[in-house]
Design a protein around this motif. Structure first.
Motif, PDB file in Angstrom:
ATOM      1  N   ARG A 173       0.831  -1.204   0.000  1.00 38.04           N
ATOM      2  CA  ARG A 173       0.000   0.000   0.000  1.00 38.04           C
ATOM      3  C   ARG A 173       0.868   1.258   0.000  1.00 38.04           C
ATOM      4  NH1 ARG A 173      -4.824   1.507   4.341  1.00 38.04           N
ATOM      5  NH2 ARG A 173      -5.261   3.586   3.490  1.00 38.04           N
ATOM      6  N   THR A 174       1.924   1.265   0.794  1.00 37.76           N
ATOM      7  CA  THR A 174       2.817   2.424   0.832  1.00 37.76           C
ATOM      8  C   THR A 174       3.424   2.684  -0.535  1.00 37.76           C
ATOM      9  OG1 THR A 174       3.354   2.169   3.177  1.00 37.76           O
ATOM     10  CG2 THR A 174       4.969   3.320   1.808  1.00 37.76           C
ATOM     11  N   VAL A 175       3.861   1.627  -1.205  1.00 33.37           N
ATOM     12  CA  VAL A 175       4.479   1.777  -2.525  1.00 33.37           C
ATOM     13  C   VAL A 175       3.453   2.246  -3.551  1.00 33.37           C
ATOM     14  CG1 VAL A 175       5.594   0.520  -4.412  1.00 33.37           C
ATOM     15  CG2 VAL A 175       6.287   0.100  -2.045  1.00 33.37           C
ATOM     16  N   THR A 176       2.246   1.688  -3.497  1.00 27.10           N
ATOM     17  CA  THR A 176       1.196   2.100  -4.435  1.00 27.10           C
ATOM     18  C   THR A 176       0.862   3.574  -4.259  1.00 27.10           C
ATOM     19  OG1 THR A 176       0.247  -0.131  -4.475  1.00 27.10           O
ATOM     20  CG2 THR A 176      -1.185   1.682  -5.153  1.00 27.10           C
ATOM     21  N   GLU A 177       0.745   4.011  -3.007  1.00 29.57           N
ATOM     22  CA  GLU A 177       0.441   5.419  -2.744  1.00 29.57           C
ATOM     23  C   GLU A 177       1.584   6.331  -3.182  1.00 29.57           C
ATOM     24  OE1 GLU A 177      -0.413   5.415   1.409  1.00 29.57           O
ATOM     25  OE2 GLU A 177      -2.502   4.759   1.135  1.00 29.57           O
ATOM     26  N   ALA A 178       2.817   5.887  -2.963  1.00 27.04           N
ATOM     27  CA  ALA A 178       3.972   6.688  -3.372  1.00 27.04           C
ATOM     28  C   ALA A 178       4.012   6.842  -4.894  1.00 27.04           C
ATOM     29  CB  ALA A 178       5.257   6.052  -2.864  1.00 27.04           C
ATOM     30  N   LYS A 179       3.739   5.779  -5.613  1.00 28.42           N
ATOM     31  CA  LYS A 179       3.750   5.850  -7.081  1.00 28.42           C
ATOM     32  C   LYS A 179       2.608   6.728  -7.591  1.00 28.42           C
ATOM     33  CE  LYS A 179       6.175   1.509  -8.007  1.00 28.42           C
ATOM     34  NZ  LYS A 179       6.122   0.166  -8.637  1.00 28.42           N
ATOM     35  N   ALA A 180       1.466   6.674  -6.933  1.00 28.37           N
ATOM     36  CA  ALA A 180       0.341   7.516  -7.332  1.00 28.37           C
ATOM     37  C   ALA A 180       0.684   8.992  -7.127  1.00 28.37           C
ATOM     38  CB  ALA A 180      -0.909   7.147  -6.540  1.00 28.37           C
ATOM     39  N   LEU A 181       1.362   9.309  -6.037  1.00 28.62           N
ATOM     40  CA  LEU A 181       1.780  10.685  -5.786  1.00 28.62           C
ATOM     41  C   LEU A 181       2.791  11.133  -6.841  1.00 28.62           C
ATOM     42  CD1 LEU A 181       1.842  13.291  -4.210  1.00 28.62           C
ATOM     43  CD2 LEU A 181       3.351  12.193  -2.527  1.00 28.62           C
ATOM     44  N   LEU A 182       3.713  10.250  -7.199  1.00 26.42           N
ATOM     45  CA  LEU A 182       4.671  10.584  -8.256  1.00 26.42           C
ATOM     46  C   LEU A 182       3.947  10.838  -9.574  1.00 26.42           C
ATOM     47  CD1 LEU A 182       7.679   8.183  -7.587  1.00 26.42           C
ATOM     48  CD2 LEU A 182       7.697  10.683  -7.476  1.00 26.42           C
ATOM     49  N   ASP A 183       2.945  10.039  -9.896  1.00 28.04           N
ATOM     50  CA  ASP A 183       2.192  10.242 -11.135  1.00 28.04           C
ATOM     51  C   ASP A 183       1.539  11.627 -11.156  1.00 28.04           C
ATOM     52  OD1 ASP A 183       2.795   7.799 -12.326  1.00 28.04           O
ATOM     53  OD2 ASP A 183       1.063   6.784 -11.423  1.00 28.04           O
ATOM     54  N   ARG A 184       0.948  12.027 -10.029  1.00 29.83           N
ATOM     55  CA  ARG A 184       0.305  13.341  -9.967  1.00 29.83           C
ATOM     56  C   ARG A 184       1.351  14.449 -10.081  1.00 29.83           C
ATOM     57  NH1 ARG A 184      -2.466  10.724  -5.786  1.00 29.83           N
ATOM     58  NH2 ARG A 184      -1.472  11.981  -4.146  1.00 29.83           N
ATOM     59  N   SER A 185       2.473  14.264  -9.419  1.00 32.34           N
ATOM     60  CA  SER A 185       3.539  15.260  -9.461  1.00 32.34           C
ATOM     61  C   SER A 185       4.118  15.378 -10.863  1.00 32.34           C
ATOM     62  CB  SER A 185       4.642  14.894  -8.467  1.00 32.34           C
ATOM     63  OG  SER A 185       4.145  14.832  -7.148  1.00 32.34           O
ATOM     64  N   TYR A 186       4.365  14.244 -11.506  1.00 34.48           N
ATOM     65  CA  TYR A 186       4.890  14.254 -12.872  1.00 34.48           C
ATOM     66  C   TYR A 186       3.944  15.039 -13.799  1.00 34.48           C
ATOM     67  CZ  TYR A 186       8.181  10.381 -11.790  1.00 34.48           C
ATOM     68  OH  TYR A 186       9.201   9.588 -11.285  1.00 34.48           O
ATOM     69  N   ALA A 187       2.654  14.760 -13.706  1.00 38.27           N
ATOM     70  CA  ALA A 187       1.691  15.410 -14.603  1.00 38.27           C
ATOM     71  C   ALA A 187       1.663  16.922 -14.375  1.00 38.27           C
ATOM     72  CB  ALA A 187       0.304  14.803 -14.402  1.00 38.27           C
ATOM     73  N   TRP A 188       1.673  17.330 -13.111  1.00 37.79           N
ATOM     74  CA  TRP A 188       1.644  18.758 -12.790  1.00 37.79           C
ATOM     75  C   TRP A 188       2.908  19.445 -13.285  1.00 37.79           C
ATOM     76  CZ3 TRP A 188       4.427  22.164  -9.613  1.00 37.79           C
ATOM     77  CH2 TRP A 188       3.806  23.383  -9.350  1.00 37.79           C
ATOM     78  N   LEU A 189       4.049  18.813 -13.064  1.00 40.97           N
ATOM     79  CA  LEU A 189       5.317  19.397 -13.476  1.00 40.97           C
ATOM     80  C   LEU A 189       5.437  19.451 -14.996  1.00 40.97           C
ATOM     81  CD1 LEU A 189       7.593  17.653 -10.839  1.00 40.97           C
ATOM     82  CD2 LEU A 189       7.275  20.140 -11.059  1.00 40.97           C
ATOM     83  N   ASP A 190       4.979  18.411 -15.690  1.00 47.01           N
ATOM     84  CA  ASP A 190       5.065  18.391 -17.142  1.00 47.01           C
ATOM     85  C   ASP A 190       4.295  19.564 -17.745  1.00 47.01           C
ATOM     86  OD1 ASP A 190       5.843  16.823 -19.643  1.00 47.01           O
ATOM     87  OD2 ASP A 190       3.671  16.982 -19.893  1.00 47.01           O
ATOM     88  N   ALA A 191       3.116  19.835 -17.204  1.00 48.98           N
ATOM     89  CA  ALA A 191       2.324  20.959 -17.707  1.00 48.98           C
ATOM     90  C   ALA A 191       2.985  22.292 -17.358  1.00 48.98           C
ATOM     91  CB  ALA A 191       0.913  20.894 -17.124  1.00 48.98           C
ATOM     92  N   ARG A 192       3.527  22.392 -16.165  1.00 55.35           N
ATOM     93  CA  ARG A 192       4.127  23.650 -15.713  1.00 55.35           C
ATOM     94  C   ARG A 192       5.401  23.984 -16.484  1.00 55.35           C
ATOM     95  NH1 ARG A 192       3.669  26.844 -11.147  1.00 55.35           N
ATOM     96  NH2 ARG A 192       5.517  28.118 -10.735  1.00 55.35           N
ATOM     97  N   LEU A 193       6.129  22.982 -16.898  1.00 54.33           N
ATOM     98  CA  LEU A 193       7.416  23.206 -17.556  1.00 54.33           C
ATOM     99  C   LEU A 193       7.286  23.554 -19.035  1.00 54.33           C
ATOM    100  CD1 LEU A 193       9.381  20.311 -15.865  1.00 54.33           C
ATOM    101  CD2 LEU A 193      10.054  22.727 -15.794  1.00 54.33           C
ATOM    102  N   ASP A 194       6.091  23.566 -19.553  1.00 49.17           N
ATOM    103  CA  ASP A 194       5.902  23.855 -20.970  1.00 49.17           C
ATOM    104  C   ASP A 194       6.477  25.228 -21.324  1.00 49.17           C
ATOM    105  OD1 ASP A 194       4.999  23.418 -23.588  1.00 49.17           O
ATOM    106  OD2 ASP A 194       3.145  24.491 -23.198  1.00 49.17           O
TER     107      ASP A 194
END
Length: 219
Positions: free
Chosen positions: A126-147
C-alpha cells in the motif's frame, strides 16, 4: 577556516547541496561520511545529533537541512548564480517549487526505495502504491508547468532546480516518467547535462551497486 560539507555522494539531499556548491565553484572541504572515514562521522555526530545529512560547518557555525544550506550559501557566499531571487514574489515561487520537489517527488521516491530495504515479509504494497500515485500526480503537474520553460521557475537556474535534479534523477529510476511527458523528460535531461549536477552524479557512480531496487543501466 574553509567551509566543510559533511555528506555522502550517493545521497539525493547531499547532491542538492553539491550542485549549488559546484554551480558557483564555491571552495569547500568535502567531509565524506562512511565506514572509511570514522573521524568525519564522529565530528558530524557532534555537530548534529539528529544524524541527518548533509550538514555544513562554517567556522564553527552549523547549518542543517539542504534547502537552508543552499540559501545560506546564497547569503554568505554569493556567486554568479543566485539560487533565491531578490524579488520576493519570485523567491516565493522558487521556494514553493523547492518544496514540491522535496515533498512530492523526493519523498515518495525514498518511500519506494525504503520498501526495497525491508525483508520480503515486511514490505508494504500500500505504501508503494500510494507513493507511485503521488509521483504520477507530481509528474503530470510538473510536465504541464514546464511547458516553454528552461528551468523550474523560468529562465534562471535556482534552488528549485538544485532540488529537482536529484529528485527526478532517482524518481525516474524507481517509477519512470511516462514517455508522453516530453516537457518533464526533457527537463530531467537538461538537469543531467548541467555540469554542476553532472559532476555530483559522476562522483556517486561507484555507489550505484548499493541502490536497493537496482540501478538501471543508464544516466
Amino acid at each position: 577556516m574553509a567551509l566543510e560539507l559533511f555528506a555522502h555522494p550517493f545521497s539525493s539531499y547531499c547532491q542538492k547541496v553539491l550542485t549549488a556548491l559546484y554551480e558557483n565553484g564555491t571552495p569547500f572541504d568535502y567531509r565524506a561520511l562512511g565506514p572509511d572515514t570514522p573521524e568525519n562521522g564522529a565530528r558530524f555526530a557532534g555537530l548534529w545529533p539528529i544524524g541527518k545529512f548533509p550538514v555544513l560547518a562554517d567556522d564553527g557555525h552549523m547549518v542543517a537541512e539542504a534547502s537552508v544550506i543552499v540559501e545560506y550559501l546564497d547569503l554568505r557566499y554569493p556567486g554568479p548564480v543566485r539560487f533565491v531571487p531578490e524579488d520576493r514574489e519570485t523567491a516565493l515561487e522558487v521556494r514553493m517549487l523547492d518544496r514540491v520537489f522535496d515533498n512530492y517527488v523526493m519523498t515518495p521516491m525514498q518511500r519506494i526505495v525504503a520498501d526495497f530495504m525491508r525483508a520480503e515479509a515486511e514490505r508494504d504494497r500500500r505504501t508503494v502504491t500510494e507513493a507511485k500515485a503521488l509521483l504520477d500526480r507530481s509528474y503530470a503537474w510538473l510536465d504541464a508547468r514546464l511547458d516553454g520553460q528552461a528551468w523550474a521557475a523560468g529562465e534562471d537556474f535556482t534552488l528549485a532546480d538544485c532540488a529537482a535534479a536529484p529528485s527526478l534523477f532517482y524518481a525516474d529510476w524507481v517509477h519512470p516518467i511516462p514517455a508522453g511527458m516530453t516537457n518533464l523528460k526533457a527537463y530531467r535531461a537538461r538537469l543531467l547535462a548541467r555540469p554542476s549536477f553532472a559532476r555530483a552524479v559522476d562522483e556517486a557512480r561507484p555507489y550505484r551497486p548499493l541502490f536497493p531496487p537496482g540501478a538501471p543501466d543508464r544516466d
